[in-house]
Enzyme design. Structure first.
Site, PDB file in Angstrom:
ATOM      1  CG  HIS A 224      23.982  -2.940  17.889  1.00 21.74           C
ATOM      2  ND1 HIS A 224      23.875  -1.789  17.147  1.00 21.74           N
ATOM      3  CD2 HIS A 224      24.709  -3.803  17.136  1.00 21.74           C
ATOM      4  CE1 HIS A 224      24.510  -1.951  15.989  1.00 21.74           C
ATOM      5  NE2 HIS A 224      25.014  -3.171  15.956  1.00 21.74           N
TER       6      HIS A 224
ATOM      7  CB  SER B 241      24.154   0.825  12.100  1.00 24.10           C
ATOM      8  OG  SER B 241      24.321   0.244  13.359  1.00 24.10           O
TER       9      SER B 241
ATOM     10  CE  LYS C 247      35.788   1.687   4.837  1.00 28.40           C
ATOM     11  NZ  LYS C 247      34.703   0.771   5.081  1.00 28.40           N
TER      12      LYS C 247
ATOM     13  NE  ARG D 203      20.757  -7.927  11.574  1.00 29.43           N
ATOM     14  CZ  ARG D 203      21.450  -6.910  11.082  1.00 29.43           C
ATOM     15  NH1 ARG D 203      21.019  -5.690  11.242  1.00 29.43           N
ATOM     16  NH2 ARG D 203      22.556  -7.120  10.415  1.00 29.43           N
TER      17      ARG D 203
END
Ligand code: PNS
Length: 167
Positions: A22, A135, A46, A98
Protein backbone atom coordinates in the site's frame (compact mmCIF):
# COMPACT_ATOMS: atom_id res chain seq x y z
CA UNK A 1 -3.22 26.77 -7.09
CA UNK A 2 -6.99 27.20 -7.25
CA UNK A 3 -9.32 24.38 -6.18
CA UNK A 4 -10.18 23.77 -9.83
CA UNK A 5 -6.53 23.31 -10.80
CA UNK A 6 -5.73 20.81 -8.04
CA UNK A 7 -5.45 17.24 -9.34
CA UNK A 8 -6.72 14.95 -6.61
CA UNK A 9 -6.76 11.16 -6.42
CA UNK A 10 -8.56 8.83 -4.07
CA UNK A 11 -6.78 5.63 -2.98
CA UNK A 12 -9.50 3.46 -1.44
CA UNK A 13 -9.17 0.32 0.61
CA UNK A 14 -9.74 -1.40 3.91
CA UNK A 15 -6.12 -0.85 5.07
CA UNK A 16 -6.63 -3.42 7.83
CA UNK A 17 -3.70 -2.97 8.22
CA UNK A 18 -1.60 -0.96 5.76
CA UNK A 19 1.20 -2.99 4.11
CA UNK A 20 4.40 -1.90 2.41
CA UNK A 21 2.59 -2.65 -0.88
CA UNK A 22 0.00 0.00 0.00
CA UNK A 23 2.73 2.46 1.00
CA UNK A 24 4.47 1.98 -2.35
CA UNK A 25 1.26 2.76 -4.25
CA UNK A 26 0.41 5.78 -2.06
CA UNK A 27 3.86 7.31 -2.52
CA UNK A 28 3.68 6.81 -6.28
CA UNK A 29 0.13 8.21 -6.44
CA UNK A 30 1.38 11.30 -4.58
CA UNK A 31 4.01 11.80 -7.31
CA UNK A 32 1.30 11.80 -9.98
CA UNK A 33 -1.34 13.96 -8.24
CA UNK A 34 -1.26 17.20 -6.24
CA UNK A 35 -3.29 15.65 -3.45
CA UNK A 36 -4.16 12.12 -2.42
CA UNK A 37 -7.09 11.17 -0.23
CA UNK A 38 -6.59 7.76 1.32
CA UNK A 39 -10.17 6.57 1.83
CA UNK A 40 -10.34 3.96 4.59
CA UNK A 41 -13.63 2.32 3.70
CA UNK A 42 -15.20 0.15 6.33
CA UNK A 43 -18.41 -1.62 7.13
CA UNK A 44 -19.66 -0.44 10.53
CA UNK A 45 -21.44 -3.79 10.98
CA UNK A 46 -18.18 -5.73 10.61
CA UNK A 47 -15.40 -5.68 13.16
CA UNK A 48 -12.03 -5.45 11.49
CA UNK A 49 -8.73 -6.54 12.98
CA UNK A 50 -7.81 -2.94 13.80
CA UNK A 51 -10.12 -0.07 14.74
CA UNK A 52 -10.54 2.49 11.97
CA UNK A 53 -8.68 5.18 13.96
CA UNK A 54 -5.71 2.81 14.36
CA UNK A 55 -5.70 2.05 10.62
CA UNK A 56 -5.67 5.77 9.85
CA UNK A 57 -2.77 6.40 12.22
CA UNK A 58 -0.78 3.50 10.77
CA UNK A 59 -1.21 4.88 7.23
CA UNK A 60 -0.35 8.46 8.22
CA UNK A 61 2.81 7.47 10.07
CA UNK A 62 3.95 5.07 7.32
CA UNK A 63 4.37 7.86 4.77
CA UNK A 64 7.60 9.78 4.20
CA UNK A 65 7.40 13.37 5.52
CA UNK A 66 7.45 15.05 2.07
CA UNK A 67 4.56 12.86 0.88
CA UNK A 68 2.52 13.09 4.11
CA UNK A 69 1.93 16.82 3.59
CA UNK A 70 -0.12 16.15 0.47
CA UNK A 71 -1.93 13.06 1.67
CA UNK A 72 -5.01 13.06 3.83
CA UNK A 73 -6.32 9.88 5.39
CA UNK A 74 -10.04 9.71 6.12
CA UNK A 75 -12.56 7.07 7.13
CA UNK A 76 -15.80 6.51 5.24
CA UNK A 77 -18.44 4.11 6.49
CA UNK A 78 -21.12 2.44 4.41
CA UNK A 79 -20.61 4.70 1.39
CA UNK A 80 -20.23 4.10 -2.31
CA UNK A 81 -16.73 4.95 -3.45
CA UNK A 82 -18.11 7.16 -6.22
CA UNK A 83 -19.90 9.30 -3.61
CA UNK A 84 -16.68 9.63 -1.64
CA UNK A 85 -14.91 10.70 -4.86
CA UNK A 86 -17.58 13.30 -5.56
CA UNK A 87 -17.48 14.67 -2.00
CA UNK A 88 -13.71 15.09 -1.93
CA UNK A 89 -13.52 16.41 -5.51
CA UNK A 90 -11.41 13.54 -6.85
CA UNK A 91 -10.32 13.38 -10.50
CA UNK A 92 -9.48 9.70 -10.32
CA UNK A 93 -9.30 6.56 -8.24
CA UNK A 94 -5.79 5.10 -8.00
CA UNK A 95 -5.23 1.45 -7.16
CA UNK A 96 -2.30 -0.93 -7.19
CA UNK A 97 -2.43 -4.12 -9.24
CA UNK A 98 -0.34 -7.05 -8.08
CA UNK A 99 -1.51 -9.76 -10.43
CA UNK A 100 -4.04 -10.95 -13.00
CA UNK A 101 -6.22 -12.03 -10.07
CA UNK A 102 -6.24 -8.46 -8.78
CA UNK A 103 -7.13 -7.25 -12.26
CA UNK A 104 -10.08 -9.67 -12.49
CA UNK A 105 -11.33 -8.36 -9.12
CA UNK A 106 -10.69 -4.68 -9.87
CA UNK A 107 -11.91 -4.37 -13.47
CA UNK A 108 -15.66 -4.79 -12.77
CA UNK A 109 -15.40 -2.28 -9.92
CA UNK A 110 -13.58 0.21 -12.15
CA UNK A 111 -16.20 -0.21 -14.86
CA UNK A 112 -19.07 0.09 -12.38
CA UNK A 113 -17.60 3.24 -10.86
CA UNK A 114 -17.20 4.77 -14.31
CA UNK A 115 -20.75 3.72 -15.18
CA UNK A 116 -22.10 5.42 -12.04
CA UNK A 117 -20.41 8.82 -12.28
CA UNK A 118 -17.76 8.72 -15.00
CA UNK A 119 -14.88 8.63 -12.53
CA UNK A 120 -11.85 6.86 -13.98
CA UNK A 121 -9.63 4.33 -12.22
CA UNK A 122 -5.89 4.48 -12.76
CA UNK A 123 -4.01 1.24 -12.07
CA UNK A 124 -0.39 1.28 -10.96
CA UNK A 125 1.58 -1.95 -11.29
CA UNK A 126 2.57 -3.11 -7.82
CA UNK A 127 6.26 -3.42 -6.97
CA UNK A 128 7.25 -6.96 -8.08
CA UNK A 129 9.06 -7.63 -4.80
CA UNK A 130 5.78 -6.96 -2.93
CA UNK A 131 3.49 -8.95 -5.23
CA UNK A 132 2.74 -11.53 -2.54
CA UNK A 133 1.91 -8.97 0.15
CA UNK A 134 -1.71 -8.46 1.21
CA UNK A 135 -3.26 -7.45 4.53
CA UNK A 136 -5.00 -10.80 4.88
CA UNK A 137 -1.89 -12.91 4.16
CA UNK A 138 0.21 -10.78 6.48
CA UNK A 139 -2.32 -11.32 9.27
CA UNK A 140 -2.25 -15.06 8.69
CA UNK A 141 1.54 -15.17 8.74
CA UNK A 142 1.48 -13.17 11.96
CA UNK A 143 -1.17 -15.34 13.60
CA UNK A 144 1.08 -18.38 13.25
CA UNK A 145 4.18 -16.58 14.45
CA UNK A 146 5.84 -15.87 11.09
CA UNK A 147 8.40 -13.14 10.45
CA UNK A 148 6.77 -9.91 9.25
CA UNK A 149 9.98 -8.14 8.26
CA UNK A 150 9.69 -6.41 4.90
CA UNK A 151 5.92 -6.84 4.71
CA UNK A 152 4.48 -4.02 6.82
CA UNK A 153 5.72 -0.81 8.47
CA UNK A 154 7.54 -1.48 11.78
CA UNK A 155 4.74 -0.01 13.85
CA UNK A 156 2.20 -2.32 12.19
CA UNK A 157 4.50 -5.31 12.72
CA UNK A 158 4.67 -4.48 16.44
CA UNK A 159 0.87 -4.10 16.63
CA UNK A 160 0.34 -7.44 14.88
CA UNK A 161 2.82 -9.16 17.18
CA UNK A 162 1.04 -7.65 20.20
CA UNK A 163 -2.24 -9.07 18.90
CA UNK A 164 -0.82 -12.60 19.10
CA UNK A 165 -0.95 -12.27 22.89
CA UNK A 166 -4.72 -11.66 22.84
CA UNK A 167 -7.04 -14.67 22.64
O1 PNS B 1 -8.80 -3.14 0.50
P1 PNS B 1 -9.95 -3.76 -0.22
O2 PNS B 1 -10.76 -4.62 0.70
O3 PNS B 1 -9.54 -4.46 -1.49
O4 PNS B 1 -10.89 -2.54 -0.68
C1 PNS B 1 -12.07 -2.75 -1.43
C2 PNS B 1 -12.87 -1.44 -1.48
C3 PNS B 1 -13.20 -0.99 -0.05
C4 PNS B 1 -12.03 -0.38 -2.16
C5 PNS B 1 -14.16 -1.71 -2.30
O5 PNS B 1 -14.84 -2.76 -1.71
C6 PNS B 1 -15.04 -0.49 -2.39
O6 PNS B 1 -14.81 0.37 -3.22
N1 PNS B 1 -16.05 -0.38 -1.48
C7 PNS B 1 -16.93 0.77 -1.40
C8 PNS B 1 -18.37 0.41 -1.77
C9 PNS B 1 -18.57 0.55 -3.23
O7 PNS B 1 -18.45 1.61 -3.82
N2 PNS B 1 -18.89 -0.59 -3.87
C10 PNS B 1 -19.11 -0.67 -5.29
C11 PNS B 1 -17.80 -0.79 -6.04
S1 PNS B 1 -18.12 -0.96 -7.73
Amino acid sequence: MSEQQIRRAVCPGSYDPVTLGHVDVLVRAARLYDEVVVAVLHNPAKQGTFAVEERIGFVERSLPEDVRQRVRVEAFAGRLLVDVCRDVGADAIVKGLRSATDFAYELPMALMNRHLTGVETVFLPGAPELEHVSSSLVKEVSRFGGDLTGLVPDEVRDALVALRATP
